[in-house]
Design an enzyme around this catalytic site. Sequence first.
Site, mmCIF file in Angstrom:
data_model
loop_
_atom_site.group_PDB
_atom_site.id
_atom_site.type_symbol
_atom_site.label_atom_id
_atom_site.label_comp_id
_atom_site.label_asym_id
_atom_site.label_seq_id
_atom_site.Cartn_x
_atom_site.Cartn_y
_atom_site.Cartn_z
ATOM 1 N N LYS A 89 0.875 -1.390 -0.021
ATOM 2 C CA LYS A 89 0.103 -0.023 -0.155
ATOM 3 C C LYS A 89 0.934 1.317 0.029
ATOM 4 C CE LYS A 89 -3.863 1.793 2.566
ATOM 5 N NZ LYS A 89 -4.769 1.623 3.647
ATOM 6 N N SER A 164 -9.654 1.352 2.830
ATOM 7 C CA SER A 164 -8.969 2.141 1.920
ATOM 8 C C SER A 164 -7.666 1.271 1.264
ATOM 9 C CB SER A 164 -8.286 3.139 2.725
ATOM 10 O OG SER A 164 -7.348 2.552 3.657
ATOM 11 N N SER A 188 -9.900 -1.054 6.942
ATOM 12 C CA SER A 188 -9.136 -0.855 5.644
ATOM 13 C C SER A 188 -8.552 -2.030 4.963
ATOM 14 C CB SER A 188 -8.437 0.387 5.597
ATOM 15 O OG SER A 188 -9.025 1.507 5.821
#
Lengths: 496, 480, 108
Positions: A89, A164, A188
């Site tokens: 990420k 996310s 997330s």
Amino acid sequence: MSGLMPAGLLSLSARELATQVGDGSVDADTLLAETFARLDEVRAGPDGLNAFLTIDRDVGVHEAARQDERAADGRSADGRLEGVPVAVKDNIATLRLPTTCASRILDGYLSPYEATAIRRLRDAGARVVGKTNMDEFAMGSSTENSAFGPSRNPHDTTRVPGGSSGGSAIAVASGVVRIALGSETGGSVRQPAAFCGVVGVKPTYGRVSRHGLVAFASSLEQIGVFGRTVDDAALALGVIAGRDPLDATSEAESVPDYATAAAGTGDSRPLDGIVIGRPMEYFPASLDPRIRALTDRAAETLRALGAEVRDVSLPHTELAIPVYYIVAPAEASSNLARFDGARYGLRSAGNGLREMYEHTRSNGFGPEVTRRILLGTYVLSAGYYDAYYKRAQAVRRLITRDFANAFAQGVHALLTPTTPSTAFALGAVSDPYEMYLSDIYTVTANLAGIPAMSQPIGRIDGLPVGGQLLAAHFDEATMFRIAYALERALGEEAHR
Amino acid sequence: MSTERFELVIGLEVHCQLKTVSKAFCGCRTTFGDAPNSNTCPVCLGLPGALPVLNEHAVSLATRAALALDCTVHPVSVFARKNYFYPDLPKGYQISQFDKPLATGGAVVISRADDGTPHVIRLTRVHMEEDAGKSVHDRYREWTAIDLNRSGTPLVEIVSEPDIRSAAEAGAYLRRMKQILEYTEVSDANMEEGSLRVDVNISVRPQGSTVLGTRTEIKNLNTFSGVERSIEVEFARQCTVIEGGGIILQQTMLWDGVRGQIRPARSKEGSHDYRYFPEPDLPALVLDAAWLDAQRASLPELPETKRTRFQNAYALSGADLEQLTATQSLADAFEAIAREAGDARRAANWVTGPLLAAVNASGGSVQDHPVSASRLGALIKLEASGQLSNAAARQIFTLMATDPADPLALARREGLLKVSDDGALVGWIDDVFAEFPVEAGRFVAGEKKLQGVLVGHVMKKSKGSADPKKINQLLSARAG
Amino acid sequence: MAVSEHDVRNIALLARLGIADAHLPSIVEQLNGILAHMDVLERVPLGDAALDAASAQGMPLRPDANTPVPLAREIADIAPAARDGFFLVPRLATHGDGVGSEAGEDGA
Ligand SMILES: [Mg+2]
Ligand SMILES: [Zn+2]
């Protein structure tokens, strides 16, 4: 885009890949070549998934050189992830690729140091092949709040992947990598894992070092892992977990080999003696009956494996979202103050310092980030601190106690749906609070600091549904033991 | 304007840099004067993803300071973020302590300026925090330059109650404070290098009133004289405003030491909302009771105790007492010399006189001075026993700085030992009588007043080594 | 509790977020939409959860040693503006003793 289960090397588990690269039966460069080919395939076309923001095509050469150096220093390679491609990420600091948090304010920002989790992955032989898309500064539940465009769900490209950590979930779901790192503040990792049909794990707060994870809400967040299977995720977590002197909130708790938790899952009743709680607040009358049915099927499966499943109550559950949306924005408003255009990242000129600050921050942050900074600044401001922040922290303790009470009553883990719905259409949720509610079953674990994971338990209209397991602090081992058994017992049913 | 009608009320906030090798929350050096931003890392630059980890030694130094200041040290304290934007504050917040500080209470005792009686200045709290970086405004025309070498340096902030009543008392308080911080080796307490900085909270009220007036704050003073002068100026200003029927605004004032002027800092209304909240990156600081006891036990004798002891043990008082207890090292040196000399009074005179003069002239410290305590003690002993005159002893002291020989040997070599043996003295007297027959004759004939002149001639002949008492005896014997 | 345009202007100033006047009404509405959901917390009986019981364990400390995490890139490579090793920001108004106050804030 072709099917989601690629053939060839990419169909092997992370453990198999590491072993075979290690013993020379698989060539690390060939593996990387197949990985990048697959990556290009899922990126291509108007329906490209937009999972990756940046790609390191030279990672093979670079890591090989580094390994030679390490060997010359007499340091033995760890090898647990030898040659295994990993996606990361874009809010976790890496040296060779930018770390942008999918924000204009960090567009192109190259960190001068790397996160502890990244160093541990690389020390174990992993190859960081690319950085993945996300909601800006991890604020969102759909990966639509990216300054670099939304990502798409590989199961239906008109839908969101969740967020996310949407890009990392897609990278695994689309077969590019077996393992990806995400981060969790309120779900997330688990929510996109559920939406994309992969395994997502949020470790205990303090289990994985946050050094190098760009802070959004410090008291809530952890780096988490995605795997195509429970074992992929367990292997990855084992590598990155453990005390780090660079993070004062990381704990010295020993890290067991989570795979040994799988031992015996081949038996007919591998969960004999395990008590699983079914918190009734997570199964309201309004719950989508199809999600209820799939979760109930998972519970029945666990029962058949020897577990006792009993109803429990976590009475403060409904307060979790209001508490979360006070604590997280409050911490964010402070954590994001450092993005001021003075030392790194975007600077938008203005007349004098104050204007430089204001131009930089209003140009650099998107609407959701701006909204949360304002909200957080407000709840901390003079006259409101006690009513909001202080009170929210007290209610947070009540939520934490709910879990402690359940575990104190002999419950080893809890089973719930991961999300109240399957992946929604891009642009379908425009009200901020409605979007916040998509994390209603996941934020509790972040507030309490306990470990939790999502794994596929079936599909509705072709869209994946996740089942969530939650366990007591630092008891990831029990959580994995149940997850391994459930995964094996559900077999292909988990993806139908 | 008459300041006599008003009482001055002052509270001080002292920021003191702790003497550590590395910063409060990262492993960067705390050295002063290095190339800009050369002592920085992800943490003190406030880079994305960096986290603070507290320096163990900073904790023990802050604890020592609090214990030495007689504070109550709390077993659990909590760090908090103080949020504000400033370019030399890289994270956009300062890690400090707020509602759960390291220590509360405590006191510093000063002597009243008028009668020297003790005056207790109570302390509110002692807490730990990090320093900001440095903004350089005068280097470039269009830019302010930011150097973050100082960013993250560990500080203790020591806050007093509004117990100070004059500029002189403020000065006395700061000197005591500096002394305690030096004694405990908590800090270099060096104002030039900014390791001691002071904020002054100041208000006035009519004499006899018990209600506090509106206060102003003079920020970031870094000299004792700046503190004292700015207080005088601000006191006068506040008195004038009130006498003229005006009101004092609660505001931050800036001191211009060059012009000797004070003026309000420009700041926007309502922008001071620091939004303190507990620092989520740091769990509570928990101090073990046994550890605290060990810290307390390891404290040196503090200045107040030492002054009392020196007063009683050495019969010292006044300026000598102050001077000899000014620093731990000087007090130690004095005690060692007094022990060697066996005469504390004489040792005190030597330390405050020739020794300190020599040390100050060389710019070094007492410890570095080439005349060790045992050699100086031996010299003082020679003087005390009457073998050396004070003048001769001072001459030898100067020689001892470059000559390692012991003082007795040097005195012999230089012929400076007092000569009291009759043979030598009689010889010199004979010589003088031969050289000055007229005076000698008149003296022998009974002109007593010439004895002083003759003693002077004999002393000269002996190059100062003759014992004047003995000469007088021998001369008296000749004066029929 | 609800925020007004005045409140939002004030918090935007504190947060150094330049917000155009035209956007204020919609931001006020969004924030109030969210804050309305927080009111439920006022009614929760807290009991002893109101007390902040600090963990007995406390924080781990680091030894006082010169061991910074090294920087793989120079200041000049990451800074929007740098010279002679300094970061550069738009010049601040100065006062006699070098304390800048244009930002209306003060240090330490
Ligand atoms: Mg302070
Ligand atoms: Zn540093």
